[in-house]
Design a protein around this motif. Sequence first.
Motif, short mmCIF file in Angstrom:
data_model
loop_
_atom_site.label_atom_id
_atom_site.label_comp_id
_atom_site.label_asym_id
_atom_site.label_seq_id
_atom_site.Cartn_x
_atom_site.Cartn_y
_atom_site.Cartn_z
N GLU A 61 0.85 -1.19 0.00
CA GLU A 61 0.00 0.00 0.00
C GLU A 61 0.88 1.24 0.00
O GLU A 61 1.79 1.36 0.83
N LEU A 62 0.60 2.14 -0.94
CA LEU A 62 1.43 3.33 -1.12
C LEU A 62 0.56 4.58 -1.10
O LEU A 62 -0.58 4.56 -1.58
N LEU A 63 1.13 5.65 -0.54
CA LEU A 63 0.50 6.96 -0.68
C LEU A 63 1.03 7.55 -1.98
O LEU A 63 2.20 7.89 -2.08
N ASN A 64 0.17 7.67 -2.98
CA ASN A 64 0.57 8.18 -4.29
C ASN A 64 -0.07 9.54 -4.55
O ASN A 64 -0.89 10.01 -3.76
N TYR A 65 0.29 10.11 -5.69
CA TYR A 65 -0.17 11.46 -6.03
C TYR A 65 -0.77 11.48 -7.43
O TYR A 65 -0.20 10.93 -8.37
N ARG A 66 -1.92 12.11 -7.55
CA ARG A 66 -2.54 12.29 -8.85
C ARG A 66 -1.85 13.42 -9.62
O ARG A 66 -1.02 14.14 -9.07
N LYS A 67 -2.27 13.59 -10.85
CA LYS A 67 -1.67 14.63 -11.69
C LYS A 67 -1.88 16.02 -11.10
O LYS A 67 -0.99 16.89 -11.20
N ASP A 68 -3.03 16.22 -10.44
CA ASP A 68 -3.31 17.54 -9.86
C ASP A 68 -2.63 17.74 -8.50
O ASP A 68 -2.83 18.77 -7.85
N GLY A 69 -1.84 16.77 -8.06
CA GLY A 69 -1.11 16.89 -6.80
C GLY A 69 -1.84 16.35 -5.59
O GLY A 69 -1.26 16.27 -4.50
N SER A 70 -3.10 15.94 -5.75
CA SER A 70 -3.84 15.42 -4.60
C SER A 70 -3.36 14.02 -4.26
O SER A 70 -2.95 13.24 -5.12
N GLU A 71 -3.43 13.69 -2.97
CA GLU A 71 -2.96 12.39 -2.50
C GLU A 71 -4.07 11.34 -2.60
O GLU A 71 -5.25 11.66 -2.48
N PHE A 72 -3.68 10.09 -2.78
CA PHE A 72 -4.62 8.98 -2.66
C PHE A 72 -3.84 7.74 -2.24
O PHE A 72 -2.67 7.57 -2.57
N TRP A 73 -4.52 6.89 -1.45
CA TRP A 73 -3.91 5.64 -1.01
C TRP A 73 -4.17 4.58 -2.06
O TRP A 73 -5.30 4.38 -2.51
N ASN A 74 -3.10 3.89 -2.45
CA ASN A 74 -3.14 2.96 -3.57
C ASN A 74 -2.69 1.58 -3.09
O ASN A 74 -1.56 1.43 -2.60
N ARG A 75 -3.57 0.60 -3.19
CA ARG A 75 -3.13 -0.77 -2.93
C ARG A 75 -2.59 -1.32 -4.26
O ARG A 75 -3.35 -1.53 -5.21
N VAL A 76 -1.30 -1.55 -4.31
CA VAL A 76 -0.62 -1.97 -5.54
C VAL A 76 -0.33 -3.47 -5.45
O VAL A 76 0.31 -3.93 -4.50
N ARG A 77 -0.84 -4.21 -6.41
CA ARG A 77 -0.54 -5.64 -6.50
C ARG A 77 0.18 -5.87 -7.82
O ARG A 77 -0.38 -5.63 -8.89
N VAL A 78 1.41 -6.33 -7.73
CA VAL A 78 2.25 -6.53 -8.90
C VAL A 78 2.61 -8.01 -9.00
O VAL A 78 2.95 -8.64 -7.99
N ALA A 79 2.53 -8.55 -10.21
CA ALA A 79 2.89 -9.96 -10.42
C ALA A 79 3.50 -10.12 -11.80
O ALA A 79 3.11 -9.43 -12.76
N PRO A 80 4.47 -11.01 -11.94
CA PRO A 80 5.03 -11.28 -13.26
C PRO A 80 4.10 -12.17 -14.08
O PRO A 80 3.37 -13.00 -13.54
N ILE A 81 4.11 -11.98 -15.39
CA ILE A 81 3.34 -12.81 -16.32
C ILE A 81 4.35 -13.59 -17.18
O ILE A 81 5.22 -13.00 -17.81
N PHE A 82 4.22 -14.90 -17.16
CA PHE A 82 5.16 -15.75 -17.89
C PHE A 82 4.49 -16.32 -19.13
O PHE A 82 3.27 -16.57 -19.16
N ASP A 83 5.30 -16.57 -20.16
CA ASP A 83 4.78 -17.23 -21.34
C ASP A 83 4.81 -18.74 -21.14
O ASP A 83 5.18 -19.24 -20.06
N ASP A 84 4.45 -19.49 -22.17
CA ASP A 84 4.37 -20.94 -22.04
C ASP A 84 5.72 -21.59 -21.81
O ASP A 84 5.80 -22.73 -21.34
#
Length: 655
Positions: A235-258
């Motif tokens: 979970e990250l505190l991120n910033y929109r283009k207008d500078g306002s803050e928002f809390w972002n739950r970021v889920r990142v995963a790799p995608i593999f080919d066959d």
Amino acid sequence: MDSSPNASRSLSVSASIDVLYIEDDRDFAARVASQLERERGRFTVHTESDPRVALDRIRRGDAAFDCVVCDYDMPELDGLDVLSRVRDEFPKLPFILFTERAREEIAGEALSAGATDYLRKGDDATQYRLLATRIENAVELARAIRTPRSEPLETRLSVRERAMDEAPIGIVLTDPHAADNPIVYANEQFTELTGYSRDEAVGRNCRFLQGEATDEAAVDELRAAVEEREPVTTELLNYRKDGSEFWNRVRVAPIFDDDGVIDFFVGFQDDITPRKTYEGLLRSNTARLEALFEHSPDLVVVHEDDGTIQDVNQRMFEELGYSESELVGKTVWDLDPTSEQDRSESFWADLPANEPQRFEGALERRDGTTFPTEVHLIQLNLAGEDLFVAMIRDISDQKAREAELVEQNERLDRFTSVVSHDLRNPLQVAMGRLELVQDECASEHLDDIDRALDRMDDLISDLLVLARDGDDAMTVEPVALSDLARTCWQNVVTDGATLAVETDTVVDVDRDQLQQLLENLFRNAVEHGSTGSRSSSDDAVEHGSTGNQTASGDAVEHGSTGSRTPSDDAAEHGSADGGVTVTVGETDRGFFVEDDGVGIPAEDRDTVFEAGYTTSPQGTGFGLNIVSQVAATHGWEVTVSEGSAGGSRFEFRID
């Protein structure tokens, strides 16, 4: 190769979705299945109450399940046990934990163990709709990531975009084979969440959303997982283009080919600002409640429905002389000598939940002394358990005051009886005998006796008002001040005085008490005003006259709109022959009564309302005290000052 049982499913976003819902409550499971299928026509929901049987069904692949939704609290295996066994064999099968428990540690443990998502149960349409969305997102992502790497980038992206463009959360794909792992795709929800267009986002690393308050530790965790080609949720505190803050739950995963070669990284951007705001408020409230519990001047006890004490605050064990450990485990009626266990058990059982109750009792200290208490009790559900919270206050001082008031009222009743019977009866006899004597003979002393008896009668009347009115119930009603003022004027010996009414205001008041107030003020003004010609300088000095008034001036002062003769004015208001003028008028916040008589010296204005204050030989000293009591009874503020013509002005603020 993908070992999930739904590996052969189509990538089309319109394809059907088979869900396995594991829930030991069969009735609740049936409701959930029905609601989910109503929310999404493409859903087919299978239910299973036994988690072991459910695992067998997943292994057999008898329904080629696209997603598993699982309860947490189950008798055979809990939700985390089921998750662990599913992940051992099917690492990419979407798995959502759906539970009544709200503890964040369960959510964290589930996500760390490989759960796709976590959602708290709710038996309402909003929660079913949210669950359906979570299922759909998870399944579409799982289908999208199985596109072969042998296809060109544009082809691979276009296939995935069909699944991701419609997703209700932000999704980006990044290319780990390009410098700085840039974004190569962003869906529409990502642009709405961040305020950046696709063109502004593509080609940049996701760190462009970070800012001054972003947690570096969370960023390092994310970076390390990407370098190790491992999935991660943070979970990250991120910033929109207008500078306002928002809390972002970021889920990142790799995608593999066959061939097992990494193709892309997929990142889910989920706005959790409302949840984080709620968590912050919850933490703040929890801290305040804990401080209130520990440092409250009241005694606080938490106990079960059988009266067994679970927790007490410091004030409780300090006041009773026990240690905390000695109190925990006792029952509340062990400490209350006025309670009976049979009655108490019934009392707790009949209390409605979440509705505070007030009653009185007592507490016994370790040394055997007791003190009366006022208890505010409420039944709450804390951590899944029905408990009672009692806030207890020592009311020894209150009880002592009540006893003192009872004694005072008894003395007051005896006093009233003495005044109204034992004094007034012989006084009336004396007044009657005096009338007989006046008929039979003449003496210069008879008038003095008559005045003395009248003063004694006034004293008795005022004393009875002081003793009786405090206990009388008020009847508040709208009263026209002008009409009542004229009525009161007829009840007062005006002795040549004049009344001027300059108001049409209506006040909400007890009519009898307002009449008492006005008559006392009128009587006070007359007693201190002129009784003879106002042309005499001696009379002006003695009675506070400020000078002669012309007929026209008197007419203006009394609100006349036409020409009036002195005799006309005297006929309505009393004699105009040198008497004091009493005016009743209104202010923006109430009303006033003023006269043009002697006035009250500035140094005496703080004491005029005290019982016994008077400057007249004919005064009882209780008239103005009664005025202040009537004002206080109605919640008014009364002040005394100099009148506009030099006399006294009593102003009442009634707002």
